[in-house]
Write a protein that holds these residues in place. Structure first.
Motif, PDB file in Angstrom:
ATOM      1  N   ASN A 157      64.749 -46.492 -33.995  1.00 43.43           N
ATOM      2  CA  ASN A 157      63.389 -45.770 -34.576  1.00 43.43           C
ATOM      3  C   ASN A 157      63.812 -44.428 -35.354  1.00 43.43           C
ATOM      4  O   ASN A 157      62.933 -43.568 -35.587  1.00 43.43           O
ATOM      5  CB  ASN A 157      62.610 -45.067 -33.167  1.00 43.43           C
ATOM      6  N   TRP A 158      64.907 -44.275 -35.488  1.00 46.81           N
ATOM      7  CA  TRP A 158      65.490 -43.005 -36.390  1.00 46.81           C
ATOM      8  C   TRP A 158      64.520 -42.854 -37.941  1.00 46.81           C
ATOM      9  O   TRP A 158      64.126 -41.765 -38.313  1.00 46.81           O
ATOM     10  CB  TRP A 158      66.854 -42.829 -36.618  1.00 46.81           C
ATOM     11  N   GLU A 159      64.507 -44.003 -38.517  1.00 46.08           N
ATOM     12  CA  GLU A 159      63.863 -44.198 -39.766  1.00 46.08           C
ATOM     13  C   GLU A 159      62.336 -43.683 -39.596  1.00 46.08           C
ATOM     14  O   GLU A 159      62.063 -43.105 -40.637  1.00 46.08           O
ATOM     15  CB  GLU A 159      64.005 -45.468 -40.263  1.00 46.08           C
ATOM     16  N   SER A 160      61.755 -44.064 -38.552  1.00 45.92           N
ATOM     17  CA  SER A 160      60.266 -43.385 -38.431  1.00 45.92           C
ATOM     18  C   SER A 160      60.295 -41.822 -38.298  1.00 45.92           C
ATOM     19  O   SER A 160      58.968 -41.361 -38.609  1.00 45.92           O
ATOM     20  CB  SER A 160      59.785 -44.300 -37.383  1.00 45.92           C
ATOM     21  N   LEU A 161      61.426 -41.250 -38.080  1.00 44.60           N
ATOM     22  CA  LEU A 161      61.245 -39.676 -37.679  1.00 44.60           C
ATOM     23  C   LEU A 161      61.518 -39.116 -39.075  1.00 44.60           C
ATOM     24  O   LEU A 161      61.524 -37.785 -39.092  1.00 44.60           O
ATOM     25  CB  LEU A 161      62.688 -39.484 -36.839  1.00 44.60           C
ATOM     26  N   THR A 162      62.229 -39.634 -39.999  1.00 50.67           N
ATOM     27  CA  THR A 162      62.773 -38.826 -41.436  1.00 50.67           C
ATOM     28  C   THR A 162      61.369 -38.465 -42.083  1.00 50.67           C
ATOM     29  O   THR A 162      60.154 -39.192 -42.379  1.00 50.67           O
ATOM     30  CB  THR A 162      63.550 -39.695 -42.295  1.00 50.67           C
TER      31      THR A 162
END
Length: 314
Positions: A222-227
């Motif tokens: 899920n990290w990409e959705s937080l950038t």
């Protein structure tokens, strides 16, 4: 309870408890402290890394390098585990390289002779291929540990603009197409970034006192959705020959969505990040006549700038 069964259960108990006293174990197993002391001595001789502490708050504890209790594998499970680990040999650098090699050797050594013969016959008949890269990724262990322990790491990173010092909090590490990557929160950019591990030239735990963020809910999924750096996507349309389909499926990661025709040819019709146009331009140039790029115009123009060949229709 027989001694052998007690030793087996004792091994599982101390691995689970990590820290304990002789009295606690004696009460739990219903034997005398003297008997538990003898059992602990035998476990230590078998390789269980026990450490004793004296004093009113002392006792025993199992070091981090503890030995797990025996696990019964079927023959097929053991062979599957062997080849899962064997396939990792294509990576020259691993976060647990020595441990992987040691585990593989143990699996092989303790198998019956006929199973070892079977594995020897299978080695040249089954493989999970990964391109072997020569670039060094020396700091995988510290990056993985920092992700698990929620710690900040100070790195020297090489990008297109040169070398820079960064303080990052890794999310994790993953391998793709032979390369290792580390998504992490970058304190310099105040956002999440993706770092190529072979471009990290030094890495150590940060000692400046910078406080780590609570990222326990953030992971590789899920990290990409937080950038906050949102990608701009463009649609591409590429017609592929049979060989082009096979190469795209084998070489591109993540694998593209290809609509297959009855004759084995295919068509890519999907969206890609605008920032990766140059990469795809060079890639499709490398495919030669196995790929015909129809859209978008900016991808076709980029290919024309890199070669004299004409592509698609503008």
């Amino acid at each position: 309870m027989s001694k052998s069964k007690r030793l087996m259960e004792l091994m599982m108990t101390v691995n689970r408890m990590r820290k304990f006293t002789v009295k606690e174990l004696a009460n739990q197993f219903g034997v005398s402290p003297r008997t538990i002391l003898r059992d602990l001595q035998e476990l230590s001789e078998l390789g269980v890394p026990l450490y004793s502490e004296v004093g009113p708050h002392g006792g025993y504890q199992v070091l981090n390098e503890r030995i797990l209790p025996p696990i019964a594998f079927s023959e097929e499970e053991a062979v599957a585990m062997f080849f899962a680990s064997h396939a990792l040999r294509h990576y020259l650098f691993m976060p647990f390289e020595a441990e992987s090699s040691s585990a593989l050797n143990k699996f092989y050594f303790y198998m019956p002779g006929d199973v070892r013969d079977r594995i020897d016959q299978m080695k040249n008949r089954v493989d999970i291929f990964t391109p072997t890269r020569q670039q060094k990724a020396l700091y995988l262990s510290i990056l993985l540990d920092a992700a698990v322990e929620q710690k900040v790491v100070s790195i020297q990173y090489e990008s297109k603009g040169g070398f820079s010092q960064r303080k990052i909090q890794p999310v994790g590490i993953y391998a793709s197409n032979g390369f290792w990557y580390c998504p992490a929160y970058c304190f310099l950019r105040e956002d999440f970034r993706l770092f190529r591990c072979d471009r990290i030239h030094s890495a150590e735990y940060d000692s400046s006192g910078l406080k780590a963020r609570d990222h326990r809910h953030i992971h590789l999924g899920n990290w990409e959705s937080l950038t906050s750096k949102k990608q701009v996507y463009v649609p591409i349309v590429v017609e592929l020959s049979r060989e082009g389909v096979q190469r795209c499926e084998a070489e591109l990661r993540p694998a593209p969505r290809i609509r297959l025709g009855e004759d084995g040819t295919g068509r890519i019709d999907q969206r890609i990040p605008e920032s990766e146009i140059l990469f795809f331009a060079k890639y499709f140039i490398g495919l030669g006549y196995e790929a015909t790029v129809l859209e978008p115009p900016e991808l076709i123009d980029c290919m024309k700038k890199n070669t004299g060949r004409h592509y698609g229709q503008v």
